[in-house]
Structures are given as structure tokens and as C-alpha cells.
Design a protein around this motif. Structure first.
Motif, PDB file in Angstrom:
ATOM      1  N   TYR A 166      -4.418  22.311 -10.364  1.00  0.00           N
ATOM      2  CA  TYR A 166      -3.326  22.714  -9.474  1.00  0.00           C
ATOM      3  C   TYR A 166      -3.734  22.731  -8.005  1.00  0.00           C
ATOM      4  O   TYR A 166      -3.071  22.123  -7.155  1.00  0.00           O
ATOM      5  N   ARG A 167      -4.795  23.443  -7.703  1.00  0.00           N
ATOM      6  CA  ARG A 167      -5.151  23.617  -6.302  1.00  0.00           C
ATOM      7  C   ARG A 167      -5.421  22.281  -5.627  1.00  0.00           C
ATOM      8  O   ARG A 167      -4.906  22.000  -4.536  1.00  0.00           O
ATOM      9  N   TRP A 168      -6.218  21.445  -6.271  1.00  0.00           N
ATOM     10  CA  TRP A 168      -6.564  20.163  -5.681  1.00  0.00           C
ATOM     11  C   TRP A 168      -5.357  19.237  -5.609  1.00  0.00           C
ATOM     12  O   TRP A 168      -5.194  18.481  -4.640  1.00  0.00           O
ATOM     13  N   SER A 169      -4.500  19.293  -6.624  1.00  0.00           N
ATOM     14  CA  SER A 169      -3.298  18.456  -6.623  1.00  0.00           C
ATOM     15  C   SER A 169      -2.367  18.853  -5.491  1.00  0.00           C
ATOM     16  O   SER A 169      -1.802  18.000  -4.796  1.00  0.00           O
ATOM     17  N   MET A 170      -2.216  20.173  -5.284  1.00  0.00           N
ATOM     18  CA  MET A 170      -1.330  20.659  -4.229  1.00  0.00           C
ATOM     19  C   MET A 170      -1.890  20.320  -2.852  1.00  0.00           C
ATOM     20  O   MET A 170      -1.147  19.912  -1.951  1.00  0.00           O
ATOM     21  N   ILE A 171      -3.180  20.465  -2.682  1.00  0.00           N
ATOM     22  CA  ILE A 171      -3.804  20.117  -1.394  1.00  0.00           C
ATOM     23  C   ILE A 171      -3.675  18.617  -1.136  1.00  0.00           C
ATOM     24  O   ILE A 171      -3.362  18.193  -0.007  1.00  0.00           O
ATOM     25  N   ALA A 172      -3.882  17.809  -2.166  1.00  0.00           N
ATOM     26  CA  ALA A 172      -3.787  16.357  -2.003  1.00  0.00           C
ATOM     27  C   ALA A 172      -2.375  15.951  -1.599  1.00  0.00           C
ATOM     28  O   ALA A 172      -2.179  15.126  -0.700  1.00  0.00           O
ATOM     29  N   TYR A 173      -1.373  16.533  -2.266  1.00  0.00           N
ATOM     30  CA  TYR A 173       0.007  16.212  -1.906  1.00  0.00           C
ATOM     31  C   TYR A 173       0.293  16.645  -0.472  1.00  0.00           C
ATOM     32  O   TYR A 173       0.949  15.917   0.288  1.00  0.00           O
ATOM     33  N   THR A 174      -0.206  17.808  -0.087  1.00  0.00           N
ATOM     34  CA  THR A 174       0.024  18.325   1.262  1.00  0.00           C
ATOM     35  C   THR A 174      -0.538  17.377   2.312  1.00  0.00           C
ATOM     36  O   THR A 174       0.131  17.060   3.311  1.00  0.00           O
ATOM     37  N   VAL A 175      -1.762  16.929   2.106  1.00  0.00           N
ATOM     38  CA  VAL A 175      -2.394  16.023   3.064  1.00  0.00           C
ATOM     39  C   VAL A 175      -1.629  14.705   3.148  1.00  0.00           C
ATOM     40  O   VAL A 175      -1.373  14.183   4.246  1.00  0.00           O
ATOM     41  N   MET A 176      -1.225  14.185   1.994  1.00  0.00           N
ATOM     42  CA  MET A 176      -0.508  12.909   1.988  1.00  0.00           C
ATOM     43  C   MET A 176       0.882  13.049   2.603  1.00  0.00           C
ATOM     44  O   MET A 176       1.336  12.163   3.333  1.00  0.00           O
ATOM     45  N   TRP A 177       1.560  14.160   2.322  1.00  0.00           N
ATOM     46  CA  TRP A 177       2.883  14.367   2.916  1.00  0.00           C
ATOM     47  C   TRP A 177       2.766  14.543   4.424  1.00  0.00           C
ATOM     48  O   TRP A 177       3.605  14.053   5.186  1.00  0.00           O
ATOM     49  N   ALA A 178       1.735  15.253   4.872  1.00  0.00           N
ATOM     50  CA  ALA A 178       1.517  15.412   6.316  1.00  0.00           C
ATOM     51  C   ALA A 178       1.323  14.050   6.967  1.00  0.00           C
ATOM     52  O   ALA A 178       1.821  13.792   8.065  1.00  0.00           O
ATOM     53  N   GLY A 179       0.595  13.165   6.282  1.00  0.00           N
ATOM     54  CA  GLY A 179       0.402  11.818   6.805  1.00  0.00           C
ATOM     55  C   GLY A 179       1.721  11.096   6.984  1.00  0.00           C
ATOM     56  O   GLY A 179       1.971  10.469   8.023  1.00  0.00           O
ATOM     57  N   VAL A 180       2.591  11.182   5.982  1.00  0.00           N
ATOM     58  CA  VAL A 180       3.906  10.535   6.057  1.00  0.00           C
ATOM     59  C   VAL A 180       4.746  11.159   7.169  1.00  0.00           C
ATOM     60  O   VAL A 180       5.388  10.459   7.955  1.00  0.00           O
ATOM     61  N   TYR A 181       4.731  12.481   7.237  1.00  0.00           N
ATOM     62  CA  TYR A 181       5.564  13.188   8.206  1.00  0.00           C
ATOM     63  C   TYR A 181       5.193  12.822   9.636  1.00  0.00           C
ATOM     64  O   TYR A 181       6.064  12.534  10.466  1.00  0.00           O
ATOM     65  N   GLY A 233       0.789  -1.223   0.000  1.00  0.00           N
ATOM     66  CA  GLY A 233       0.000   0.000   0.000  1.00  0.00           C
ATOM     67  C   GLY A 233       0.820   1.271   0.000  1.00  0.00           C
ATOM     68  O   GLY A 233       0.478   2.253  -0.667  1.00  0.00           O
ATOM     69  N   MET A 234       1.949   1.290   0.733  1.00  0.00           N
ATOM     70  CA  MET A 234       2.742   2.514   0.827  1.00  0.00           C
ATOM     71  C   MET A 234       3.480   2.817  -0.473  1.00  0.00           C
ATOM     72  O   MET A 234       3.776   3.980  -0.768  1.00  0.00           O
ATOM     73  N   TYR A 235       3.772   1.776  -1.265  1.00  0.00           N
ATOM     74  CA  TYR A 235       4.379   2.043  -2.574  1.00  0.00           C
ATOM     75  C   TYR A 235       3.380   2.765  -3.481  1.00  0.00           C
ATOM     76  O   TYR A 235       3.738   3.726  -4.178  1.00  0.00           O
ATOM     77  N   PHE A 236       2.130   2.319  -3.463  1.00  0.00           N
ATOM     78  CA  PHE A 236       1.097   2.994  -4.252  1.00  0.00           C
ATOM     79  C   PHE A 236       0.845   4.396  -3.704  1.00  0.00           C
ATOM     80  O   PHE A 236       0.581   5.332  -4.466  1.00  0.00           O
ATOM     81  N   TYR A 237       0.918   4.536  -2.394  1.00  0.00           N
ATOM     82  CA  TYR A 237       0.720   5.826  -1.733  1.00  0.00           C
ATOM     83  C   TYR A 237       1.734   6.842  -2.252  1.00  0.00           C
ATOM     84  O   TYR A 237       1.377   7.966  -2.640  1.00  0.00           O
ATOM     85  N   PHE A 238       3.009   6.453  -2.263  1.00  0.00           N
ATOM     86  CA  PHE A 238       4.051   7.370  -2.721  1.00  0.00           C
ATOM     87  C   PHE A 238       4.006   7.578  -4.230  1.00  0.00           C
ATOM     88  O   PHE A 238       4.327   8.669  -4.720  1.00  0.00           O
ATOM     89  N   ALA A 239       3.617   6.549  -4.980  1.00  0.00           N
ATOM     90  CA  ALA A 239       3.465   6.724  -6.424  1.00  0.00           C
ATOM     91  C   ALA A 239       2.375   7.753  -6.719  1.00  0.00           C
ATOM     92  O   ALA A 239       2.530   8.601  -7.618  1.00  0.00           O
ATOM     93  N   LEU A 240       1.292   7.684  -5.962  1.00  0.00           N
ATOM     94  CA  LEU A 240       0.213   8.662  -6.140  1.00  0.00           C
ATOM     95  C   LEU A 240       0.696  10.061  -5.774  1.00  0.00           C
ATOM     96  O   LEU A 240       0.363  11.045  -6.450  1.00  0.00           O
ATOM     97  N   HIS A 271      14.049  19.161   7.285  1.00  0.00           N
ATOM     98  CA  HIS A 271      13.654  19.556   5.939  1.00  0.00           C
ATOM     99  C   HIS A 271      12.279  18.994   5.568  1.00  0.00           C
ATOM    100  O   HIS A 271      11.562  19.587   4.761  1.00  0.00           O
ATOM    101  N   TYR A 272      11.922  17.852   6.152  1.00  0.00           N
ATOM    102  CA  TYR A 272      10.582  17.310   5.907  1.00  0.00           C
ATOM    103  C   TYR A 272       9.516  18.248   6.486  1.00  0.00           C
ATOM    104  O   TYR A 272       8.437  18.421   5.915  1.00  0.00           O
ATOM    105  N   TYR A 273       9.834  18.833   7.639  1.00  0.00           N
ATOM    106  CA  TYR A 273       8.913  19.781   8.256  1.00  0.00           C
ATOM    107  C   TYR A 273       8.801  21.045   7.401  1.00  0.00           C
ATOM    108  O   TYR A 273       7.704  21.570   7.172  1.00  0.00           O
ATOM    109  N   LEU A 274       9.931  21.529   6.896  1.00  0.00           N
ATOM    110  CA  LEU A 274       9.904  22.694   6.012  1.00  0.00           C
ATOM    111  C   LEU A 274       9.075  22.401   4.770  1.00  0.00           C
ATOM    112  O   LEU A 274       8.282  23.250   4.329  1.00  0.00           O
ATOM    113  N   LEU A 275       9.237  21.217   4.216  1.00  0.00           N
ATOM    114  CA  LEU A 275       8.461  20.858   3.028  1.00  0.00           C
ATOM    115  C   LEU A 275       6.969  20.874   3.332  1.00  0.00           C
ATOM    116  O   LEU A 275       6.160  21.319   2.503  1.00  0.00           O
ATOM    117  N   LEU A 276       6.581  20.422   4.510  1.00  0.00           N
ATOM    118  CA  LEU A 276       5.170  20.456   4.894  1.00  0.00           C
ATOM    119  C   LEU A 276       4.666  21.897   4.944  1.00  0.00           C
ATOM    120  O   LEU A 276       3.576  22.203   4.433  1.00  0.00           O
TER     121      LEU A 276
END
Length: 446
Positions: free
Chosen positions: A86-101, A65-72, A111-116
Motif C-alpha cells: 500500500y504505502r509504496w503503491s500510494m507514493i508511486a501513484y502520487t509521484v506519477m500524478w504530480a508529474g502529469v499535473y 510511453g505515456m500510454y504505458f505511464y498511465f497504465a502503470l 480537481h486535479y490539484y485536489l487529487l494531488l
């Protein structure tokens, strides 16, 4: 004055080209995590992860599952780059990155925190209003200008990060080259440069360039007379960090930020010649003004306050780790430890302490975390308690731990008589079972 500073319209070429760079880099971060084995080591192999305390519901997906998660996530990053949804893609990435972080701490990185934080900001900014598929599909979205507050917010955020990173280095083990020596010793095996990095001149350079670069780079980029020289030095500095310390996309992201410091005319001329250049300097008061200013005050108050919180927590943050995260305390120390866990059956009055083999529970990568960080020790104790509770047993968990900072003398770190399953974790104050030492006797200064 506020209206002129914040709401004067300026050319938006810098934001548009930064969106392209940013989208590419966050896509590379996600896809690279798969192919470098980061996802495997951090989220797939471990039996459980050390999430941020209080966010236990954030758990890795089972199986692949996490491989598909990161591929997405990588796909969303590419969509940001080309400006598609753009807006929805950026929000989706933000939510998913926050989950990983927040899901794990074994691979914690400032740097992961800065990226968030940057993902959150980019989700708000109008970075898809030119040179995007969204604009091709709907020309009404096209804009060649943006309000000045956008650049001010980005520069202020970077200034906070770099300033705190510099100030945090002003302590004895950094200034006497101890940290630099330890960092370079771990790179001695590098071909060609490994031996060079062991020289005293290299330790001096890393020590003082690290302080001065972080402290001065933003002012030097802001001043027109030093901007080009600062940019050239940034290229060397960040490429050096990328090669020697291998810290992912951060060096290249830092270079991408320089588009906000050069003149609007130059950025337009270099990157977006075909785009009409905006120089109208109109002041346009947006409908969101009443929301924007309070939001900025709250945002930057948090950004300034979080790195200071360790000053109101008893003990030295370099020893206790309390207040270390989310504080831009980058590459400041090396921690090593010898930590053992013991369990006692509470229902057996004659029970003795039984040694727990940590390696049976955690991965090699997690071993260092649970051996040196107090929050991970506390979490592992809760994990053991839950495992035994599932078997119908009620246990106490005790820890014997000795920690060394920057190769200095090891000292007892945890009160061995405290059952860690019976105490709460305090986020914004001290945890009394972490042994503190008087300032003049603190282990990091011996």
C-alpha cells in the motif's frame, strides 16, 4: 486538550473503506484517461506541452510511453485499492500524478490539484492496516483503530476547498447569472436535458445552489440532525455535476468522503460487519507527535494562504489570471481571445514584424490556452525564441491580444511593445506587460 483531540484512538473502518473507494477511483482516472483519448489529446499529439513554469524538465515520454505511464498508474491505483504494498503503491501513484499535473496546463483542472493533495495525504495515512493483502501477508500490521487527527485533517482539507470555492463565486458575473447562462449554453446540445438547462430557473438554481452547497455542505454533514439530508442532496448535486459538466472522478470522490462524517458505528455496520469494532477511546501519544503538529501547521497555512495570494497582486485575478491556479476558483469564468504573435530578427536593423501562425506549433486543445492565458503566451514566446536560436537566429517576440471575459467586451490584454523573450515570469507578483484596468473600468464588469 491537544492530546485528547488529536491522539484519541477511534475505529478505523472509515479510513479503510475510503482507501478501497479511493484506489478504485484513481485507477479509473488513469485508465479512463487512456480510453477517453485524454492522454492522446493532451500529451501525445502536441509537439510540446505547457508545463508549470520552472519545471521544463517534465516532458511527456516519446512514442507510446505515456500510454504505458498511465497504465502503470492504473495498476498502482488497483494495488492501493486491494492494499498490496500500500504505502509504496500510494507514493508511486502520487509521484506519477504530480508529474502529469505539473507537466501540462492545457487540461488544467482544480480537481486535479485536489487529487494531488489527497494522494499526498493518503501516502502518509495508515489506510492499509486492515482489509488488505499486506495484512494477510503480515498479520502484525493489522489494526482496528487510528488516531482522531486523521479524520480532522481530512475534514479540514475539504472545508478549505469548499469554502474558497463558495466565496470565489461572490462576484457580479456569477450573481447575475452570466456564468450560469454561458455554462448552460454550452450544454444545449445534450439530449433530453439540453433544452431544460436553458431555462432561467436552471440559471438561478446553478448560481445559488453552487454558492450555498459549497459554503454549507461541510457544516451540514458535521451536524447529526442535518447529516442524512445533506448526504442525499450531495448525491443529487454531484451526479448532476458528473452528467452535465463531465468532471471525471471528482463527484464520486466527494461522495466517498462522506464516510468520514457519519458515525463510526454506522460506517462499521454498513461496510465492515466482520471487522471488530473499536470503542476503547485510548489516548496514545505517538513518537511522531513533535513532527506532526508543526507539519499540520505548515500544511494548512499553505492551503489557506495560496488562494489568498491574488489579493496582494495588482489587478483583478479574473482578468490577469495571476493567482488563479491552486486557489479553488472553480468554473468562475469563460475566457476567449484573439491573440497573434509576431517575431523580429534582432540582427537585422531593417527587419519588420513577421506574423507567426500559432496553429503550426500547437494542438487544437492548446490553441485556447495560448490565446487566453498570459503564462502560456510567455511560454510560447520562449519556445519560439529557442526554436529560432537552434537555427542561429536571435529574435524578439511581440504579442497583440484582445481578451473577453464571460462574453463581455474585448480589451487589449498584452502590451504589444514588450518583447516577451526579454522579460521574466513573476510567480508571486504582477507581470507589468499584462495590461491592467482601473476597477471601475475593468472588462469583467462592463
Amino acid at each position: 486538550m491537544i492530546n485528547r483531540w488529536f491522539f484519541t484512538q477511534i475505529d478505523n473502518s472509515a479510513l479503510i473503506i475510503f482507501r478501497v473507494f479511493f484506489g478504485f477511483l484513481i485507477a479509473a482516472e488513469a485508465i479512463g484517461a487512456i480510453f477517453t483519448g485524454w492522454v492522446t489529446r493532451t500529451l501525445v499529439e502536441p509537439n510540446f506541452t505547457f508545463n508549470f513554469i520552472g519545471l521544463d524538465f517534465l516532458q511527456p515520454l516519446p512514442g507510446n510511453g505515456m500510454y504505458f505511464y498511465f497504465a502503470l498508474m492504473g495498476i498502482f491505483g488497483l494495488m492501493v485499492m486491494i492494499g498490496f504494498k500500500y504505502r509504496w503503491s500510494m507514493i508511486a501513484y502520487t509521484v506519477m500524478w504530480a508529474g502529469v499535473y505539473f507537466m501540462q496546463k492545457a487540461s488544467y483542472n482544480n480537481h486535479y490539484y485536489l487529487l494531488l493533495l489527497l494522494c499526498i495525504l493518503m501516502s502518509i495515512l495508515p489506510a492499509g492496516n486492515y482489509f488488505s493483502i499486506d495484512v494477510k501477508r503480515n498479520p502484525l500490521l493489522k489494526k482496528i483503530s487510528m488516531p482522531r487527527w486523521i479524520i480532522l485533517v481530512i475534514i479540514a482539507q475539504l472545508w478549505i476547498v469548499y469554502t474558497y470555492a463558495s466565496v470565489a463565486k461572490l462576484y457580479p458575473d456569477w450573481l447575475d447569472y452570466t456564468v450560469a447562462k454561458n455554462l448552460m449554453a454550452g450544454r444545449a446540445y445534450y439530449p433530453i436535458v439540453g433544452d431544460l438547462l436553458q431555462g432561467h430557473w436552471a440559471h438561478i438554481s446553478v448560481t445559488y445552489f453552487g454558492i450555498l452547497f459549497d459554503l454549507l455542505i461541510i457544516p451540514l454533514l458535521l451536524w447529526r440532525k442535518t447529516r442524512l439530508a445533506a448526504f442525499c442532496f450531495s448525491i443529487f448535486f454531484h451526479l448532476f455535476n458528473s452528467i452535465v459538466f463531465q468532471i471525471g472522478i471528482f463527484p464520486y470522490l466527494s461522495l466517498a468522503f462522506t464516510v468520514f462524517f457519519f458515525s463510526k458505528e454506522r460506517i462499521h455496520r454498513i461496510f465492515m460487519k466482520k471487522k471488530p469494532f473499536y470503542d476503547g477511546n485510548e489516548i496514545v501519544i505517538p513518537s511522531y507527535k513533535k513532527v506532526l503538529l508543526p507539519a499540520m501547521i505548515i500544511w494548512f497555512t499553505i492551503q489557506i494562504a495560496l488562494p489568498l495570494r491574488h489579493w496582494v497582486i495588482p489587478g483583478d485575478v479574473l482578468w490577469t489570471e495571476e493567482g488563479h491556479r491552486l486557489s479553488w476558483r472553480m468554473m468562475l469564468r469563460g475566457r476567449s481571445g484573439n491573440t497573434n504573435f509576431y517575431i523580429v530578427d534582432k540582427n537585422d536593423p531593417k527587419a519588420k514584424r513577421t506574423y507567426v501562425n500559432i496553429r503550426e506549433y500547437v494542438s487544437k486543445k492548446q490553441m485556447r490556452l495560448v490565446s487566453t492565458k498570459p503564462d502560456a503566451m510567455w511560454q510560447f514566446a520562449q519556445h519560439l525564441k529557442q526554436q529560432y536560436a537552434d537555427e542561429g537566429k536571435d529574435i524578439a517576440v511581440y504579442v497583440k491580444s484582445k481578451i473577453s471575459i464571460n462574453g463581455k467586451k474585448s480589451r487589449q490584454f498584452i502590451d504589444p511593445d514588450v518583447d516577451l523573450t526579454s522579460v521574466p515570469w513573476n510567480y508571486f507578483t504582477t507581470n507589468p506587460w499584462i495590461i491592467k484596468y482601473p476597477k471601475q473600468d475593468t472588462p469583467i464588469e462592463q
